[in-house]
Design a protein around this motif. Structure first.
Motif, PDB file in Angstrom:
ATOM      1  N   LEU A   1     -21.830 -40.130 -46.923  1.00  8.61           N
ATOM      2  CA  LEU A   1     -23.020 -41.064 -46.584  1.00  8.61           C
ATOM      3  C   LEU A   1     -23.242 -42.099 -47.285  1.00  8.61           C
TER       4      LEU A   1
ATOM      5  N   ALA B   1     -20.150 -42.734 -41.914  1.00  9.89           N
ATOM      6  CA  ALA B   1     -20.730 -41.774 -41.056  1.00  9.89           C
ATOM      7  C   ALA B   1     -19.761 -40.724 -40.399  1.00  9.89           C
TER       8      ALA B   1
ATOM      9  N   GLN C   1     -19.752 -36.738 -40.558  1.00  9.43           N
ATOM     10  CA  GLN C   1     -20.084 -35.918 -39.537  1.00  9.43           C
ATOM     11  C   GLN C   1     -18.964 -34.850 -39.334  1.00  9.43           C
TER      12      GLN C   1
ATOM     13  N   THR D   1     -26.964 -38.323 -37.855  1.00  6.42           N
ATOM     14  CA  THR D   1     -25.999 -39.220 -38.581  1.00  6.42           C
ATOM     15  C   THR D   1     -25.104 -39.789 -37.499  1.00  6.42           C
TER      16      THR D   1
ATOM     17  N   ASN E   1     -25.095 -43.647 -36.255  1.00  6.88           N
ATOM     18  CA  ASN E   1     -23.644 -44.520 -36.241  1.00  6.88           C
ATOM     19  C   ASN E   1     -23.522 -45.069 -34.867  1.00  6.88           C
TER      20      ASN E   1
ATOM     21  N   SER F   1     -29.617 -44.417 -43.100  1.00 10.41           N
ATOM     22  CA  SER F   1     -28.359 -43.956 -43.834  1.00 10.41           C
ATOM     23  C   SER F   1     -28.654 -43.270 -45.106  1.00 10.41           C
TER      24      SER F   1
ATOM     25  N   ALA G   1     -30.601 -40.285 -44.641  1.00  9.00           N
ATOM     26  CA  ALA G   1     -29.587 -39.259 -44.091  1.00  9.00           C
ATOM     27  C   ALA G   1     -29.113 -38.820 -45.454  1.00  9.00           C
ATOM     28  N   SER G   2     -28.660 -39.504 -46.314  1.00  5.43           N
ATOM     29  CA  SER G   2     -27.854 -39.095 -47.582  1.00  5.43           C
ATOM     30  C   SER G   2     -28.877 -38.049 -48.145  1.00  5.43           C
TER      31      SER G   2
ATOM     32  N   GLN H   1     -29.215 -34.802 -46.721  1.00  2.00           N
ATOM     33  CA  GLN H   1     -27.977 -34.041 -46.933  1.00  2.00           C
ATOM     34  C   GLN H   1     -27.895 -33.433 -48.131  1.00  2.00           C
TER      35      GLN H   1
END
Length: 299
Positions: A36, A41, A45, A249, A253, A269, A272-273, A276
């Motif tokens: 990420l 992406a 996933q 994610t 994308n 993004s 999202a990182s 995670q």
């Protein structure tokens, strides 16, 4: 007595297979986080999906030993949290619906738009969303000093932060795809929290029907404050959170492939990182709890 305590701790630890599956899931999460950060992406996933599969393996293993790891759930606390999130669910659904309606209004031809009415509705929705963020803070306050529940506590804090961010977006009349996506994730989180609390409530009711043995009562007194959720419920919640980040994610994308709002997508993004990374931290902390079966300090 110390040797007896160590023996009891070993007996209460999660099965070795579950610990190994958790370790493998953490490794997949680390790889997903790296991908990420590199804006990869698609590969992220794949790693997320493998982490989800390993979390399911760990959940299955720990459920086999669930009877040995059960703890009393504070029923009054569970009931209060259920009341908060059940009420929140209905209000969040209404906010999401009105946000979609506001978005439709913003798509009308310029000469048909009523910008003052749009701003008024956006301000109303922003205030309602912030009120729900405050309720999430209230819920977090109920568990922060009393529970060792790793995943549940973190998700409630994340829920509050997401609601605050969406409130800011609404105040700017930002009701496009990314805001709607965040609102869907907020709604799903609330539903997952309610499901986890329902499971804790049912398990408590089942336990109350059984006569507890004296040895079991002494063990609970020695172990200190009980968990809000049993380990299997925490693990299930962690898996659901990983699934959510996986879907998120994928949605980012897809928007990137469509060429939409690339600057905003880059920021999402990075979010999202961060999500995670949080899941990885939760997995590590929950893994320690499963291994040692001891409370962890609230954060």
């Amino acid at each position: 007595q110390q040797q007896q305590g160590q023996q009891q701790q070993q007996e209460n630890a999660a099965p070795q297979e579950a610990q190994q599956a958790m370790q493998q899931a953490q490794e997949n999460m680390e790889k997903a986080q790296e991908n990420l950060e590199e804006q990869n992406a698609e590969q992220a996933q794949q790693e997320q999906q493998e982490a989800i599969e390993k979390l399911e393996e760990a959940k299955e293993e720990i459920e086999k030993k669930l009877a040995e790891m059960k703890k009393e759930a504070p029923q009054d606390q569970v009931e209060r949290l259920l009341d908060i999130f059940t009420d929140m669910l209905a209000k969040q659904q209404a906010i999401n619906t009105e946000t979609l309606d506001l978005f439709d209004r913003t798509q009308l031809p310029e000469d048909e738009r009523l910008r003052r009415a749009e701003s008024k509705l956006a301000r109303k929705l922003s205030e309602e969303q912030m009120a729900l963020a405050e309720r999430s803070a209230d819920a977090h306050g109920l568990i922060i000093d009393e529970s060792m529940s790793v995943v549940f506590r973190r998700l409630v804090r994340n829920l509050q932060e997401d609601q605050e961010e969406v409130s800011d977006r609404l105040s700017d009349v930002d009701v496009a795809d990314l805001t709607q996506l965040r609102q869907v994730e907020i709604l799903t989180t609330i539903e997952d929290l309610i499901e986890a609390l329902d499971e804790a409530k049912k398990e408590k009711e089942e336990e109350e029907k059984k006569q507890e043995q004296q040895e079991q009562e002494q063990q609970e007194q020695q172990e200190g404050k009980p968990a809000l959720l049993p380990p299997s419920a925490e693990l299930k919640l962690l898996k659901k959170n990983q699934l959510r980040v996986n879907r998120y994610t994928g949605a980012l994308n897809q928007l990137r492939d469509d060429g939409k709002a690339l600057d905003a997508l880059n920021k999402e993004s990075m979010r999202a990182s961060r999500l995670q990374t949080q899941i990885l931290d939760m997995a590590r902390e929950l893994g320690d709890v499963m291994k040692n079966n001891r409370p962890t300090e609230a954060q």
